[in-house]
Motif scaffolding. Structure first.
Motif, mmCIF file in Angstrom:
data_model
loop_
_atom_site.group_PDB
_atom_site.id
_atom_site.type_symbol
_atom_site.label_atom_id
_atom_site.label_comp_id
_atom_site.label_asym_id
_atom_site.label_seq_id
_atom_site.Cartn_x
_atom_site.Cartn_y
_atom_site.Cartn_z
ATOM 1 N N ARG B 35 35.931 43.534 43.000
ATOM 2 C CA ARG B 35 36.346 42.148 42.825
ATOM 3 C C ARG B 35 37.763 42.124 42.266
ATOM 4 N NH1 ARG B 35 32.692 40.632 45.329
ATOM 5 N NH2 ARG B 35 31.311 38.862 45.038
ATOM 6 N N GLN B 37 40.940 41.133 40.181
ATOM 7 C CA GLN B 37 41.205 40.616 38.839
ATOM 8 C C GLN B 37 42.608 40.020 38.725
ATOM 9 O OE1 GLN B 37 38.788 40.715 36.211
ATOM 10 N NE2 GLN B 37 37.591 41.074 38.058
ATOM 11 N N ALA B 38 43.507 40.564 39.489
ATOM 12 C CA ALA B 38 44.911 40.133 39.495
ATOM 13 C C ALA B 38 45.480 40.758 40.764
ATOM 14 C CB ALA B 38 45.622 40.633 38.237
ATOM 15 N N PRO B 39 46.705 40.384 41.177
ATOM 16 C CA PRO B 39 47.225 41.007 42.398
ATOM 17 C C PRO B 39 47.224 42.534 42.286
ATOM 18 C CG PRO B 39 48.621 39.171 41.718
ATOM 19 C CD PRO B 39 47.625 39.369 40.614
ATOM 20 N N VAL B 41 44.851 44.485 41.418
ATOM 21 C CA VAL B 41 44.053 44.993 40.291
ATOM 22 C C VAL B 41 42.608 44.558 40.510
ATOM 23 C CG1 VAL B 41 43.734 44.953 37.781
ATOM 24 C CG2 VAL B 41 46.039 44.821 38.751
ATOM 25 N N PHE B 42 41.692 45.519 40.531
ATOM 26 C CA PHE B 42 40.306 45.236 40.886
ATOM 27 C C PHE B 42 39.326 45.697 39.815
ATOM 28 C CE2 PHE B 42 42.606 45.164 44.803
ATOM 29 C CZ PHE B 42 42.009 44.139 45.507
ATOM 30 N N ALA B 43 38.181 45.000 39.754
ATOM 31 C CA ALA B 43 37.044 45.494 38.981
ATOM 32 C C ALA B 43 36.098 46.168 39.962
ATOM 33 C CB ALA B 43 36.345 44.341 38.272
ATOM 34 N N ARG B 155 48.120 47.892 42.266
ATOM 35 C CA ARG B 155 49.002 48.132 41.128
ATOM 36 C C ARG B 155 48.298 48.992 40.080
ATOM 37 N NH1 ARG B 155 51.960 42.847 39.215
ATOM 38 N NH2 ARG B 155 49.836 42.063 38.980
ATOM 39 N N GLU B 156 46.978 49.015 40.139
ATOM 40 C CA GLU B 156 46.194 49.958 39.351
ATOM 41 C C GLU B 156 45.374 50.741 40.354
ATOM 42 O OE1 GLU B 156 42.533 49.302 37.711
ATOM 43 O OE2 GLU B 156 43.003 50.109 35.744
#
Lengths: 593, 593
Positions: B35, B37-39, B41-43, B155-156
């Motif tokens: 899912r 979380q930010a551009p 960046v995912f959970a 980005r992560e």
């Protein structure tokens, strides 16, 4: 499995790291488990990582045993969710904030309540989906003012954080209990002594909270416990108030000159000269100390509050911080006193002589002439009589009666707690001890779900707000706590279930038979399913090898020395420090029994 | 093991996420694996995390098989080591930087060469300690300008990065080969097609570099390959220069008016009218295009460089970036042209008519009148004759001879590469294709060790600088690449060895026999050692359950439907899409064969 020490990426150090204050920090660095990268930030070497993973595995097993499911959030999270709950601001300097190339705000999350709440909101919508317990084992960041003690208070640390989601209070109680039970099993399996103490739930806005403290003199927390089973951290200790006394018939207050009373004892002596109580002499516990505290709320506004407490107690600033959270607390400054002196109806408010009363009546309290908030230690119940300042230089008053002469705006738990104070549950006098927080279980209630709009449809098709729990274990801190407890001064000494290896074989000698015997043993121990490290370094003396074996902390060591020629080796149990001469053929049996 | 879908934290979505451009992103979100979380960046939800862990396990196994050892660095690192190697600045906007409460600079590390080098320096000091290969699987951060395609450019992201340490070049070659071989095994085990292409090692300062590209039309990289086995990314393609020609006897240059030559073809036609070559007519490949590029170096200084290349080629800016790295490259601006026009000895430099020569002699090149650096495509060898601008509006010159009329300051690989160009190793014409980088192996050489002072004593007691390799696999990207390749449009379709479950059992129907049979099957498959997910949702229709089973991507599905009453179920092999009616008693055998 087996590993040759000559190949393992490790170097032991003879010297303690200069910044190491505690045994776990000294030994984990000296034994080559971790290396410092920045204050409170460490790199993990193979041995350290191996132990860490084993601790994580124990935690995972116990959480999954009751149905908790693992997820993983990033450390880098956007500001918005934390803004909605106010924590973006509340955290103050305690977190790392940063901006991306588009100037958007991010943080390195210190804990994940907000995003777990939003994730469940994103996926779930019905009571049928609940209960739900989610957890992650994830690297967290806090910009500690004073990172210290190695892994015990780092700025980067691994944490297991769980969150439970229920739609009834009873459901939350059960989820809370499941986590609490799992934590007990985890710490028991890891061989770590713990005390479950009541904690104050106030700051997180929740309703019930307990901490798992590992009792240790190097702990940062103080907790109290009674022989009868009560345990709480000092912030959560609740004072048992005495019974209220009848006010009727008590004498009027008497103002008296009090020069030369530099201490409470001198003041009490003078009061007894002036007018002893009807029933007994005055004591220090009959003096009322009025402390002015300045509270800074999150929006930056400053309020002065007067706290009244028995003169034989001091204000415990940690308890005060919890009592007044989320406001920040500090002693009032000279400027603050000047502000007080400007208030309408103020009787002078001379520092050192502050009191809640003047001959004209009450002067502190929201309903008094000055309107300054006045909160009292729970011991100051109605009908109690006090000696306190008269708001004039070198003047005190005695026989001031609570509930008659001054107006309180409630009670507050800021007085220090002492050994011998009664446990609030009647289980006897308390003692105080130091502990290290290794786990925390917390009923958050509906605070986060409310703010972030996490609702589900209940059995009747009605939208209800979800109630949550939050549960944490500091994984890397836990490892340090274990190292702190189990080491024997000479080196680490791991519990068998998290030791990086099952057996440490030392080839002590240069003879071919030593190395051949050692190799044979490595093979047979491997075949028996043991994980073996073999100190095969050819040019290192037995003494150095023994020292390294002690430092590394594998609980069972096998020394293959000269006696190998006779088919004998030594099995060294680090825990008992017993060395048993054992036939080579019996070593596997001795180590797997 | 078994999991009930009714209990699993997952929700499938019918709609594609609005920002999803590629299948892996669409499906991983819709199937409840990740899912946003930010551009970028995912959970990670339970299913996603499970697959990710299995991929990590394959990587770990193959690296440890040749002796690489796992360590773990923090993401948060201090500025200093990156300052020493210049990368703190070089990374530009591409990394996340932050400050702690003491105003010290930190970054979220995009890669860890510096700190691995320092760690080895900290621990090791002798050639006997080498070779050494260390790796970590760790979350990395890059502030991508345009995060896209879900996990493909985040980005992560999780990355496996290894570093090898040797004290001889031959040792580095071996460590490099060990990693390269391990990578081949990893991608093969994960069922992912790959091409190993030569990459340009320039930017990292190293000597040898290869990329593992997964060929896919959505790849961000272009690579070239020949039927004869040559493969390189476009940046690494090296032009085969033609043989130099004798200069003697070639005619003098001829300046001619060239109005109405808006295209190269019209210019070539006009040149052939003016004066054809002695041997053949002029073609577009005989025109020399002179492009002015502006290079901005790390220290911010700006240099104008003229690049000469055959007029039938364009500048490939990606190749130019690599050719001029670490400087940043952009086309010259009007202002830059004005600067050129101010130079002493400049012949006019009219845009559209720029050339390296004027009737007075060479005008570009460090030794020319203007001193402007002039680099040439490798095809412009001595003795070749060119049509090019005469630095005057509507004037060109023909028969300009390289090595006679103009002075070059070297060659440069910036011309675009096209299908049909020759492979530099003589293995035939190349074709071009798109690929996604899934791995990178890199001989760093001594650059980092030099700067950071990593030396060891060699056999002769002499301090020698260590030579290093750096090797990366994007773990989360790899997972997306697999999802991208294996999905069948209807849903994910995992290779068996990384599927979140071995079998997906669907109870398709409401009858008791359906659920009873399904429960029995769960039990027997579990006993056979399979990891089972059981869609036990009581009120969900078979159609929805089938759709979810396809979406989730477990390769083997067992449908327990009406036929269960007759002891029959359907075994559905997603890969072949074959559904086989199978007696319940034979299911375990069918699935474990």
């Amino acid at each position: 499995m087996s590993t040759r020490l000559s190949q393992l990426f490790v170097r032991t150090l003879r010297e303690d790291p200069v910044d190491a204050e505690v045994a776990s920090h000294r030994l984990l660095v000296r034994a080559g488990y971790i290396r410092r990268q920045a204050p409170g930030v460490f790199a993990w070497l193979p041995l350290g990582l191996k132990v860490r993973r084993k601790i994580e595995a124990v935690i995972r097993e116990e959480l999954e045993a009751f149905g908790a499911q693992e997820v993983l959030f990033p450390a880098l999270l956007p500001r918005e969710p934390y803004e909605l709950t106010g924590r973006w601001t509340e955290y103050g300097d305690g977190i790392f904030r940063l901006k991306d190339r588009k100037d958007a705000d991010y943080l390195l999350a210190p804990t994940h309540e907000e995003v777990f709440t939003l994730l469940v909101k994103d996926l779930y919508s019905s009571y049928k989906d609940l209960p739900l317990s989610l957890y992650q084992i994830q690297d967290k960041y806090r910009d500690e003012a004073r990172p210290r003690a190695g892994l015990l208070r780092g700025r980067e640390f691994s944490m297991k954080d769980s969150y439970s989601f229920d739609y009834t209070d009873a459901g939350l109680d059960l989820s809370y209990q499941q986590h609490r039970d799992a934590y007990e099993r985890i710490f028991t399996r890891l061989g770590l002594e713990y005390v479950v103490v009541s904690a104050d739930a106030g700051a997180m806005g929740g309703s019930k909270s307990e901490e798992f403290l590992h009792p240790t003199p190097i702990g940062e927390d103080t907790f109290v416990r009674s022989a009868g089973g009560y345990a709480a951290n000092v912030e959560a200790y609740r004072t048992t108030p005495p019974e209220a006394q009848p006010i009727e018939g008590l004498p009027a207050p008497l103002v008296f000159d009090s020069p030369n009373t530099p201490t409470i004892d001198t003041l009490v002596a003078l009061a007894n000269e002036q007018q002893p109580r009807a029933d007994r002499p005055w004591t220090a516990a009959d003096t009322l100390k009025n402390i002015v505290l300045a509270l800074t709320s999150i929006d930056g506004s400053r309020e002065l509050v007067v706290v009244g407490l028995p003169g034989d107690r001091d204000v415990d600033m940690k308890r005060a911080e919890v009592a007044f959270a989320p406001a920040e607390v500090e002693p009032a400054t000279e400027k603050d006193f000047a502000e007080l002196a400007k208030l309408e109806g103020n009787p002078g408010f001379v520092k050192g002589y502050i009191g809640p009363w003047s001959p004209e009546g009450a002067v502190i309290g929201e309903k008094s002439a000055t309107g300054v908030r006045f909160v009292l230690d729970p011991r100051v119940v109605d009908g109690t009589q006090w000696i306190t300042g008269a708001n004039v230089h070198e003047k005190h008053v005695l026989g001031l009666v609570a509930g008659r002469d001054f107006i309180a705006d409630g009670t507050v738990e800021v007085a220090d707690v002492r050994a011998g104070d009664p446990a609030p549950d009647g289980s006897g006098p308390i003692e105080t001890a130091r502990g290290m927080e290794i786990g925390h279980v917390f009923q958050l209630g509906r605070k986060y779900a409310e703010v972030l709009g996490l609702k589900v449809l209940d059995e009747n098709g009605k939208l209800v707000t979800v109630t949550m729990g939050s549960y944490g274990i500091g994984v890397t801190r836990l490892m340090a706590a274990i190292a702190e407890t189990t080491n024997d001064g000479k080196g680490l000494l791991w519990p068998k279930n998290i030791s990086p290896f099952d057996v440490h074989i030392v080839a002590a000698g240069k003879d071919a038979v030593v190395f051949e015997t050692a190799e044979t043993l490595v093979g047979s121990l491997e075949s028996a399913g043991l994980d073996v490290v073999f100190d095969d370094r050819p040019k290192v003396s037995p003494g150095v090898k023994f020292g390294d074996a002690e430092l590394l902390g594998v609980p069972m060591i096998v020394i293959v020395g000269r006696d190998a020629a006779n088919g004998m080796v030594e099995v060294w149990d680090r825990a008992t420090n017993e060395r048993t001469s054992t036939p080579v053929a019996d070593v596997v049996a001795a180590l797997t029994k």
